[in-house]
Design a protein around this motif. Structure first.
Motif, short mmCIF file in Angstrom:
data_model
loop_
_atom_site.label_atom_id
_atom_site.label_comp_id
_atom_site.label_asym_id
_atom_site.label_seq_id
_atom_site.Cartn_x
_atom_site.Cartn_y
_atom_site.Cartn_z
N GLN A 191 0.84 -1.19 0.00
CA GLN A 191 0.00 0.00 0.00
C GLN A 191 0.88 1.25 0.00
OE1 GLN A 191 -3.41 0.11 -0.18
NE2 GLN A 191 -3.17 -2.09 -0.60
N ALA A 192 0.52 2.21 -0.81
CA ALA A 192 1.26 3.46 -0.85
C ALA A 192 1.03 4.24 0.44
CB ALA A 192 0.82 4.29 -2.05
N LYS A 193 2.09 4.90 0.92
CA LYS A 193 1.99 5.69 2.15
C LYS A 193 2.07 7.18 1.82
CE LYS A 193 5.46 3.72 4.24
NZ LYS A 193 6.44 3.36 5.31
N GLU A 194 1.25 7.95 2.51
CA GLU A 194 1.26 9.40 2.34
C GLU A 194 2.57 9.95 2.89
OE1 GLU A 194 -1.06 12.42 0.63
OE2 GLU A 194 -1.65 10.35 0.96
N THR A 195 3.17 10.95 2.21
CA THR A 195 4.41 11.57 2.69
C THR A 195 4.19 13.06 2.92
OG1 THR A 195 5.30 12.24 0.55
CG2 THR A 195 5.66 9.93 1.22
N LYS A 196 5.21 13.67 3.49
CA LYS A 196 5.15 15.12 3.71
C LYS A 196 5.71 15.89 2.52
CE LYS A 196 9.62 15.02 6.07
NZ LYS A 196 10.35 15.28 7.33
N PHE A 209 1.49 20.65 -6.25
CA PHE A 209 1.56 21.08 -4.84
C PHE A 209 0.71 20.24 -3.89
CE2 PHE A 209 2.16 24.84 -7.58
CZ PHE A 209 3.52 25.04 -7.34
N LYS A 210 0.46 18.98 -4.27
CA LYS A 210 -0.22 18.06 -3.36
C LYS A 210 0.82 17.13 -2.74
CE LYS A 210 -4.62 17.99 -5.88
NZ LYS A 210 -5.60 17.15 -6.60
N ASN A 211 0.41 16.44 -1.66
CA ASN A 211 1.33 15.52 -1.03
C ASN A 211 1.61 14.31 -1.92
OD1 ASN A 211 0.09 17.03 1.41
ND2 ASN A 211 1.85 15.94 2.27
N MET A 212 2.88 13.92 -1.98
CA MET A 212 3.27 12.75 -2.77
C MET A 212 3.13 11.48 -1.94
SD MET A 212 6.60 14.28 -4.75
CE MET A 212 6.59 13.02 -6.03
N GLN A 213 3.06 10.33 -2.63
CA GLN A 213 2.94 9.04 -1.95
C GLN A 213 4.23 8.25 -2.10
OE1 GLN A 213 -0.68 7.59 -3.87
NE2 GLN A 213 -1.75 7.83 -1.91
N VAL A 231 9.89 4.59 -5.58
CA VAL A 231 9.65 5.96 -6.04
C VAL A 231 8.73 6.71 -5.08
CG1 VAL A 231 9.92 5.34 -8.47
CG2 VAL A 231 7.65 5.28 -7.43
N TYR A 232 8.78 8.04 -5.22
CA TYR A 232 7.76 8.91 -4.65
C TYR A 232 6.91 9.36 -5.83
CZ TYR A 232 10.71 9.03 -0.50
OH TYR A 232 11.45 8.68 0.60
N LYS A 233 5.58 9.27 -5.67
CA LYS A 233 4.70 9.49 -6.81
C LYS A 233 3.53 10.37 -6.40
CE LYS A 233 2.88 6.52 -10.51
NZ LYS A 233 2.58 5.11 -10.86
N CYS A 234 3.07 11.17 -7.35
CA CYS A 234 1.90 12.02 -7.11
C CYS A 234 0.77 11.59 -8.04
CB CYS A 234 2.27 13.48 -7.37
SG CYS A 234 0.87 14.61 -7.12
N GLY A 235 -0.46 11.88 -7.64
CA GLY A 235 -1.61 11.51 -8.46
C GLY A 235 -1.62 12.17 -9.82
N CYS A 236 -0.90 13.28 -9.97
CA CYS A 236 -0.85 13.98 -11.26
C CYS A 236 0.09 13.29 -12.23
CB CYS A 236 -0.45 15.44 -11.06
SG CYS A 236 1.30 15.65 -10.60
N GLY A 237 0.83 12.29 -11.73
CA GLY A 237 1.75 11.57 -12.61
C GLY A 237 3.21 11.90 -12.38
N TYR A 238 3.46 12.93 -11.60
CA TYR A 238 4.85 13.32 -11.32
C TYR A 238 5.50 12.25 -10.44
CZ TYR A 238 8.81 16.39 -10.30
OH TYR A 238 10.06 16.92 -10.20
N MET A 239 6.75 11.89 -10.74
CA MET A 239 7.39 10.78 -10.04
C MET A 239 8.88 11.05 -9.90
SD MET A 239 7.36 6.77 -11.23
CE MET A 239 8.38 7.08 -12.68
N VAL A 240 9.44 10.70 -8.72
CA VAL A 240 10.86 10.86 -8.46
C VAL A 240 11.38 9.57 -7.84
CG1 VAL A 240 12.65 12.16 -7.26
CG2 VAL A 240 10.57 13.32 -8.01
#
Length: 727
Positions: free
Chosen positions: A645-650, A657-661, A666-675
């Motif tokens: 399960q993905a965990k919410e991050t700070k 500008f939303k919280n990434m998971q 990886v760290y991933k955002c719902g908009c598709g941005y990923m690091v």
């Protein structure tokens, strides 16, 4: 106008040569054209192998791009095909040629004369379409000599005559697709994590399963495990030395008949029992010569090469792989030196046999080789009557093509050394069938002890080489032939009493041999049975695994997948750890894929379609049912590891500008941005990741290069989320 499509550009040029059309394509139109020697106008174009492929599931539905259990089984109701991008230009060239045709013109399918060639050509016609009223014919040839090509054009038959072959080809492709697509995805989804953990893969590796490929893998893994589990066992034979050696064998008159002390009919389990028997025999150290049998044994030349036999012998003699042998055989065919290579037959046809002297003369007169041998055959007219020898001429044993033989044409000037060696093998095997049988004098002697124990020996000596003067069977290194002195045995007569010394000889069981590329080809041809004797193979030959055209490719694919390994010096095949893991998973869930019986049965079904004994739609329906049932059963018990399960991050996404998971890598955002969480083996701390996402430059000391060296560098995050070196 007449349009001819061949399978390769080189073959198209051979057709041009036969028809006396200049093979010039100055404008690079992808075809040649001109008036042929028969007065007809031709356009001769070509495929480049497969131009059309079967579409992957995502072409039916984008959702099917994801490998998910819920998307299986995938069984198309209407099959989709598409042009292979790498050869799209030539596809379009053929399309232009087709569009230039009109009613009454003739289209000739001159593809490779076999199931695969039929499939390649039919897909082209299916996808492009021919103008209404175009006459369709099939050219079927056995060599690329000018005469054979012209005969093929003259005697071309309606394409409808090859409907059954075409149906078989289409069903084979669909069968392989259904098995490969469904079972590879099924086992990868259900057991992919287990597989990758077992092989300790750095990068996720899916399981690859195939109708023929997995069966061959099964044969190799089982053989390797038989070798590992093998336990050497000693046994003890009894020998008598009377000036020559003879061996004891249990008989109904023996005191050890049906005894539990025996390991086999010629040996004991324990040394003590064998020694006790020797002591018993030695009380009366004499043997009576019971029978002496002298015979003349005549051995005929082996049958001709089919592709499997040629591949097997090249593997033994030249230590080259089956796909290399096929490449060479294809080259010899295209250079007009030999007949069509992808054949299962080891005989010639009656019409060919009646004119075979042309092939024989050509070897000497055109190529200036084997002059003495050819002159001997021609001078004694040994070729006469070959059409009545069923061992070498048998129309009932030919389906598509007869055996591989020299045409007596072409040129050897362009051959490399390996091609010359293979050609030499083909010519020798061919000439051998016209020579007399090799003659041996054989002596068999049975000796009897006064206690009715039997000993025997035999030997033979070559007295007339016959075909062996031109063709010598290959003997493996290490093969031992225990020779008994022929002259000594020849003096023995029945009733002689010989002084004997008895002794114990130790023997050991040996593990089964690993498959080589050559023995694997033979085992595939004979549905998993590794039959060493050539004559026996021909006698009991059944529908094998795969076809002559695909067996080498199957072995090569397993090697590329790293499921098996090949020792190029010895041509020995062994399973790789990855292959053994695949074997275990398939064995636990679809064991039938690993055994030759199922694969051979499927091949028999395809053969049945070709012979019009099986209805194509009914056969394909059975395959679909098998796939559907197997998928449904495995889905019920699949041990699919739950996704983390993905965990919410700070961390704040710099794009929205939303919280990434947080995910595993990886760290991933719902908009598709990923690091990615790491870079050059450095795992970023919370502070470093926050600064990178904020757009700051971060200096890292412990980065590791691909060469394994540690280095320091300033890093920055690009707008797309890619970590880069700051310059």
């Amino acid at each position: 106008m007449r349009v001819i499509i061949t399978e390769k550009p080189s073959v198209a040029r051979q057709f041009c040569q036969a028809l006396k059309i200049p093979a010039v394509d100055k404008e690079k139109k992808g075809y040649y054209e001109g008036q042929g020697s028969d007065g007809k106008y031709y356009k001769i174009t070509y495929a480049i192998g497969h131009l059309i492929g079967m579409s992957y599931p995502e072409k039916y539905d984008e959702e099917l791009k994801s490998w998910k259990l819920e998307n299986l089984p995938f069984i198309p109701q209407e099959w989709k095909y598409e042009v292979i991008s790498a050869v799209k230009d030539q596809y379009n060239n053929i399309k232009k040629v087709f569009k230039s045709m009109k009613a009454g013109d003739i289209y000739y399918n001159a593809g490779d004369s076999g199931r695969e060639g039929e499939y390649i050509q039919n897909l082209i016609v299916q996808e492009i379409g021919l103008p209404q009223g175009v006459i369709q014919k099939r050219i079927w040839i056995d060599s690329q000599t000018d005469d054979e090509i012209l005969r093929g054009i003259r005697e071309a038959k309606p394409v409808s005559d090859y409907k059954a072959l075409s149906e078989s080809a289409y069903v084979r492709a669909k069968e392989d697709y259904l098995v490969g697509i469904n079972f590879s995805r099924l086992l990868s989804c259900a057991y992919g994590r287990e597989f990758n953990e077992k092989i300790k893969s750095q990068k996720y590796k899916p399981l690859t399963v195939g109708r023929v490929m997995t069966c061959v893998l099964g044969m190799i893994v089982r053989r390797e495990r038989e070798i590992r589990d093998f336990k050497e066992q000693k046994y003890y034979r009894i020998e008598a030395n009377t000036g020559f050696k003879s061996e004891w064998k249990v008989s109904e008159t023996s005191k050890y008949y049906d005894s539990e002390k025996l390991y086999s009919e010629t040996g004991f389990k324990r040394y003590d029992d064998a020694a006790e028997f020797v002591a018993f025999l030695s009380k009366t150290p004499k043997l009576l010569v019971d029978t002496v049998k002298k015979t003349d044994v005549k051995k005929p030349a082996p049958t001709l090469y089919n592709l499997a036999e040629l591949q097997a012998e090249c593997s033994k003699r030249l230590k080259i792989s089956p796909d290399k042998t096929l490449e060479i055989a294809q080259s010899l065919y295209e250079k007009k030196l030999t007949t069509y290579p992808r054949t299962d037959a080891r005989v010639i046809s009656t019409p060919v046999a009646k004119e075979i002297d042309k092939n024989i003369k050509g070897i000497r007169d055109n190529l200036n080789i084997f002059v003495e041998e050819v002159s001997y055959v021609l001078g004694n007219k040994l070729y006469e009557g070959i059409d009545s020898k069923k061992r070498y001429t048998n129309d009932s044993k030919i389906t598509d093509h007869y055996a591989i033989i020299p045409t007596g044409e072409g040129s050897m000037s362009s051959l490399n050394e390996l091609e010359k060696e293979v050609y030499d093998m083909i010519v020798r095997r061919f000439l051998a069938i016209f020579y007399e049988k090799a003659t041996y004098k054989k002596i068999e002697i049975v000796l009897t002890h006064e206690n009715k124990e039997k000993f025997s020996t035999s030997t033979e000596v070559l007295v007339d080489k016959g075909y062996l003067s031109v063709y010598k069977p290959f003997k493996e290194e290490g093969d031992k032939e225990e020779k008994v002195d022929f002259e000594s045995l020849n003096k023995i007569v029945e009733g002689d009493v010989l002084e004997a010394a008895f002794d114990v000889s130790e023997g050991k069981t040996t593990p089964p041999k690993r498959y080589t590329t050559g023995t694997m080809i033979i085992a595939m041809e004979n549905a998993g049975k590794l039959i060493e004797d050539e004559d026996l193979r021909e006698t009991i030959k059944s529908c094998g695994i795969g076809t002559s055209a695909t067996r080498a490719e199957t072995i090569s694919k397993l090697i590329k997948l790293k499921y098996i390994s090949l020792n190029e010096k010895t041509q020995v095949l062994t399973p790789h750890a990855d292959g053994e893991s695949v074997y275990d998973i398939v064995d636990a869930h679809i064991p039938g894929l690993l055994v030759p019986e199922m694969t051979a049965e499927w091949e028999q079904g395809l053969e049945g379609i070709y012979k019009k004994e099986v209805i194509a739609s009914e056969y394909l329906g059975k395959i679909e049912d098998f796939v559907r049932t197997t998928v449904d059963e495995i889905k019920k018990t699949a041990r699919v590891s739950p996704k983390k399960q993905a965990k919410e991050t700070k961390y704040i996404c710099p794009r929205c500008f939303k919280n990434m998971q947080e995910y595993e890598k990886v760290y991933k955002c719902g908009c598709g941005y990923m690091v990615f969480r790491s870079f050059c083996q450095h795992e970023f701390s919370d502070e470093e990741m926050s600064r990178l996402l904020h757009g700051d430059i971060v200096h890292v000391e412990d980065l590791i290069s691909k060469a394994g060296n540690e280095f320091a560098q300033d890093l920055i995050l690009s707008d797309e989320g890619k970590i880069e070196f700051y310059k």
